[in-house]
Write a protein that holds these residues in place. Structure first.
Motif, mmCIF file in Angstrom:
data_model
loop_
_atom_site.group_PDB
_atom_site.id
_atom_site.type_symbol
_atom_site.label_atom_id
_atom_site.label_comp_id
_atom_site.label_asym_id
_atom_site.label_seq_id
_atom_site.Cartn_x
_atom_site.Cartn_y
_atom_site.Cartn_z
ATOM 1 N N SER A 42 43.146 60.106 27.165
ATOM 2 C CA SER A 42 43.883 59.212 28.064
ATOM 3 C C SER A 42 44.835 58.359 27.234
ATOM 4 N N PRO A 43 46.121 58.632 27.257
ATOM 5 C CA PRO A 43 47.035 57.902 26.371
ATOM 6 C C PRO A 43 47.601 56.611 26.948
ATOM 7 N N TYR A 44 47.521 56.413 28.296
ATOM 8 C CA TYR A 44 48.305 55.339 28.917
ATOM 9 C C TYR A 44 47.581 54.000 28.871
ATOM 10 N N GLU A 45 48.240 53.019 28.278
ATOM 11 C CA GLU A 45 47.718 51.661 28.236
ATOM 12 C C GLU A 45 47.916 50.986 29.599
ATOM 13 N N GLU A 46 47.288 49.815 29.761
ATOM 14 C CA GLU A 46 47.431 49.053 31.005
ATOM 15 C C GLU A 46 48.904 48.762 31.266
ATOM 16 N N GLY A 47 49.347 49.062 32.486
ATOM 17 C CA GLY A 47 50.744 48.861 32.857
ATOM 18 C C GLY A 47 51.609 50.086 32.662
ATOM 19 N N GLN A 48 51.087 51.111 31.973
ATOM 20 C CA GLN A 48 51.836 52.351 31.787
ATOM 21 C C GLN A 48 51.409 53.397 32.807
ATOM 22 N N LYS A 49 52.259 54.410 32.954
ATOM 23 C CA LYS A 49 51.984 55.521 33.852
ATOM 24 C C LYS A 49 52.749 56.743 33.346
ATOM 25 N N PRO A 50 52.435 57.943 33.839
ATOM 26 C CA PRO A 50 53.196 59.129 33.435
ATOM 27 C C PRO A 50 54.691 58.922 33.658
ATOM 28 N N GLY A 51 55.455 59.299 32.653
ATOM 29 C CA GLY A 51 56.889 59.056 32.661
ATOM 30 C C GLY A 51 57.283 57.958 31.690
ATOM 31 N N ASP A 52 56.324 57.040 31.414
ATOM 32 C CA ASP A 52 56.563 56.026 30.391
ATOM 33 C C ASP A 52 56.411 56.670 29.006
ATOM 34 N N ILE A 53 57.071 56.092 28.035
ATOM 35 C CA ILE A 53 57.037 56.638 26.678
ATOM 36 C C ILE A 53 55.793 56.152 25.944
ATOM 37 N N ILE A 54 55.043 57.105 25.393
ATOM 38 C CA ILE A 54 53.844 56.807 24.622
ATOM 39 C C ILE A 54 54.226 56.704 23.154
ATOM 40 N N THR A 55 53.723 55.674 22.474
ATOM 41 C CA THR A 55 54.076 55.480 21.075
ATOM 42 C C THR A 55 53.056 56.139 20.151
ATOM 43 N N GLU A 56 53.516 56.437 18.948
ATOM 44 C CA GLU A 56 52.613 56.987 17.934
ATOM 45 C C GLU A 56 51.475 56.013 17.637
ATOM 46 N N GLU A 57 51.776 54.722 17.633
ATOM 47 C CA GLU A 57 50.765 53.705 17.316
ATOM 48 C C GLU A 57 49.611 53.742 18.311
ATOM 49 N N GLN A 58 49.919 53.840 19.612
ATOM 50 C CA GLN A 58 48.839 53.827 20.586
ATOM 51 C C GLN A 58 48.026 55.112 20.550
ATOM 52 N N VAL A 59 48.675 56.236 20.274
ATOM 53 C CA VAL A 59 47.938 57.491 20.140
ATOM 54 C C VAL A 59 46.983 57.408 18.955
ATOM 55 N N ARG A 60 47.476 56.922 17.827
ATOM 56 C CA ARG A 60 46.634 56.814 16.631
ATOM 57 C C ARG A 60 45.463 55.859 16.850
ATOM 58 N N ARG A 61 45.744 54.732 17.502
ATOM 59 C CA ARG A 61 44.679 53.745 17.729
ATOM 60 C C ARG A 61 43.557 54.335 18.577
ATOM 61 N N ARG A 62 43.929 55.039 19.631
ATOM 62 C CA ARG A 62 42.907 55.616 20.497
ATOM 63 C C ARG A 62 42.221 56.824 19.851
ATOM 64 N N MET A 63 42.958 57.582 19.046
ATOM 65 C CA MET A 63 42.349 58.712 18.334
ATOM 66 C C MET A 63 41.311 58.208 17.339
ATOM 67 N N GLU A 64 41.581 57.079 16.700
ATOM 68 C CA GLU A 64 40.624 56.465 15.774
ATOM 69 C C GLU A 64 39.318 56.131 16.494
ATOM 70 N N ILE A 65 39.431 55.646 17.724
ATOM 71 C CA ILE A 65 38.251 55.238 18.490
ATOM 72 C C ILE A 65 37.376 56.443 18.838
ATOM 73 N N ILE A 66 38.010 57.545 19.263
ATOM 74 C CA ILE A 66 37.217 58.679 19.766
ATOM 75 C C ILE A 66 36.809 59.676 18.683
ATOM 76 N N LYS A 67 37.444 59.621 17.516
ATOM 77 C CA LYS A 67 37.238 60.694 16.527
ATOM 78 C C LYS A 67 35.783 60.903 16.101
ATOM 79 N N PRO A 68 34.916 59.865 16.073
ATOM 80 C CA PRO A 68 33.534 60.137 15.658
ATOM 81 C C PRO A 68 32.720 60.908 16.696
ATOM 82 N N TYR A 69 33.250 61.060 17.907
ATOM 83 C CA TYR A 69 32.421 61.516 19.015
ATOM 84 C C TYR A 69 32.784 62.879 19.595
#
Length: 294
Positions: A42-69
Motif C-alpha cells: 500500500s503506497p498511498y499516504e494519508e491524503g493521497q489517492k491513485p493518480g497522485d505521485i508516489i515518492t521514492e522516500e515513501q516507498v523506501r520508508r514503507r518497504m523498511e517497515i515490511i521487509k522483516p515480515y
C-alpha cells in the motif's frame, strides 16, 4: 457443539472463540514474525489517492517497515511512482509480483503495459500481473485483455505472466485462463458475506475452484484479508479480533500446505472508502500512520 460442527470448524481453522484479546495478539505476533509468503503493498499516504505521485522516500520508508515480515510484495500499477516499488523491493531482497493497472483509458493502459515490460527487462519483475479485476469491473472486453496478456508474454517470455481477478472469473472465462501462465486469484470470504468461523474453509474452496479452472497451472492467492472496522456485510463482521483471527488462520494454512498467498494489505489507506464504503480504509496490518495495529 455437535460432532459435525466441531469437524467443520477443525477444517476451517483453529477455533479462537475462547481466546482473550491478549492471547490473540500473541498468536498474531507469532504468525507475523514467522513471516508471510507475500504482502500487497500500500503506497498511498494519508491524503493521497491513485493518480497522485508516489515518492521514492515513501516507498523506501514503507518497504523498511515490511521487509522483516514478507518474502514477496505485490504492486498494482507501473505509473505515477509505483514503478519504483519493484526496484526498491529487490534492493531489500524481496521478490516482486508487479501489476499493470488496466482500466477504460486506452492511453493509460498502453503506458502501464509499456512500463511493466520495461521494468521486467530491467530485471525487477518476478511475476507479471496484467490487469486487476478488469473483467469483474467490465472495463475491457476479453479480447482487449487477451491482447495485452499476449503482448506482455511475447516481450518477456522467461517471466510468468498472469491476470488477477476473483477466483470464479477463471471458471467463467476459459480463454483468459488458458492465456495465463499462472492463475492469480483474489479470494475474499468477507466480500461473500461469510461468517468468520467458516472463512478459512470457504477460502480453501475458492482456491480449489481456481485450481480446477487452471487445469494444472499454479494458483497463487493474489489477495485475501479481513477488515477490522466498518459495516457488517451479511455474516461477515469487521472487528479487531476477527481481523486477527483471519490473519492467523490464513498464515497457518499458507505455511502448513505451502499455499502462495498475498495478504491484503500492508497499510490502511483512507482513499479506499470511496469504492468500498467505510470498511475500505481498514484492511491494513499497519494503520495509516504506519503503526502496527494488532
Amino acid at each position: 457443539m455437535s460432532i459435525r460442527t466441531e469437524k467443520i470448524l477443525s477444517l476451517a481453522g483453529i477455533n479462537h472463540d475462547n481466546k482473550s484479546k491478549e492471547e490473540l495478539q500473541e498468536l498474531f505476533s507469532k504468525a507475523l514474525n514467522n513471516g508471510m509468503h507475500g504482502l500487497c503493498f500500500s503506497p498511498y499516504e494519508e491524503g493521497q489517492k491513485p493518480g497522485d505521485i508516489i515518492t521514492e522516500e515513501q516507498v523506501r520508508r514503507r518497504m523498511e517497515i515490511i521487509k522483516p515480515y514478507t518474502k514477496w510484495v505485490r504492486s498494482f500499477s507501473c505509473t505515477d511512482g509505483n514503478e519504483l516499488i519493484p526496484k526498491i523491493a529487490h534492493e531489500y531482497g524481496i521478490k516482486t509480483m508487479v501489476g499493470a493497472w488496466l482500466g477504460d483509458n486506452d492511453e493509460t493502459n498502453k503506458k502501464e503495459i509499456a512500463n511493466l515490460i520495461k521494468i521486467a527487462k530491467e530485471g525487477h519483475v518476478d511475476i507479471a500481473a496484467v490487469g486487476n479485476e478488469v473483467m469483474y469491473r467490465g472495463d475491457l472486453t476479453e479480447e482487449e485483455l487477451l491482447t495485452f496478456l499476449n503482448e506482455v508474454k511475447k516481450e518477456i517470455p522467461n517471466i510468468p505472466v498472469g491476470y488477477v481477478d476473483a477466483y470464479y472469473e477463471f471458471e467463467k472465462r476459459p480463454k483468459i485462463t488458458e492465456a495465463c501462465d499462472i492463475i492469480l486469484a483474489n479470494c475474499y470470504p468477507y466480500w461473500e458475506g461469510c461468517r468468520l468461523e467458516y472463512s478459512l474453509l470457504y477460502m480453501k474452496d475458492m482456491y480449489r475452484r481456481a485450481l480446477q479452472a487452471g487445469k494444472g497451472k499454479q494458483v497463487i492467492i493474489s489477495e485475501t484479508g479481513w477488515t477490522n472496522k466498518g459495516q457488517v456485510f451479511y455474516g461477515a463482521v469487521p472487528s479487531f479480533e476477527n481481523a486477527m483471527k483471519y490473519f492467523i488462520n490464513a498464515q497457518q494454512w499458507s505455511e502448513a500446505e505451502d499455499i502462495k498467498l498475498f495478504y491484503f494489505s500492508s497499510f490502511d489507506e483512507s482513499w479506499k472508502t470511496g469504492a468500498e464504503g467505510d470498511v475500505g480504509a481498514y484492511w491494513g496490518i499497519w494503520d495509516k500512520d504506519e503503526k502496527l495495529k494488532y
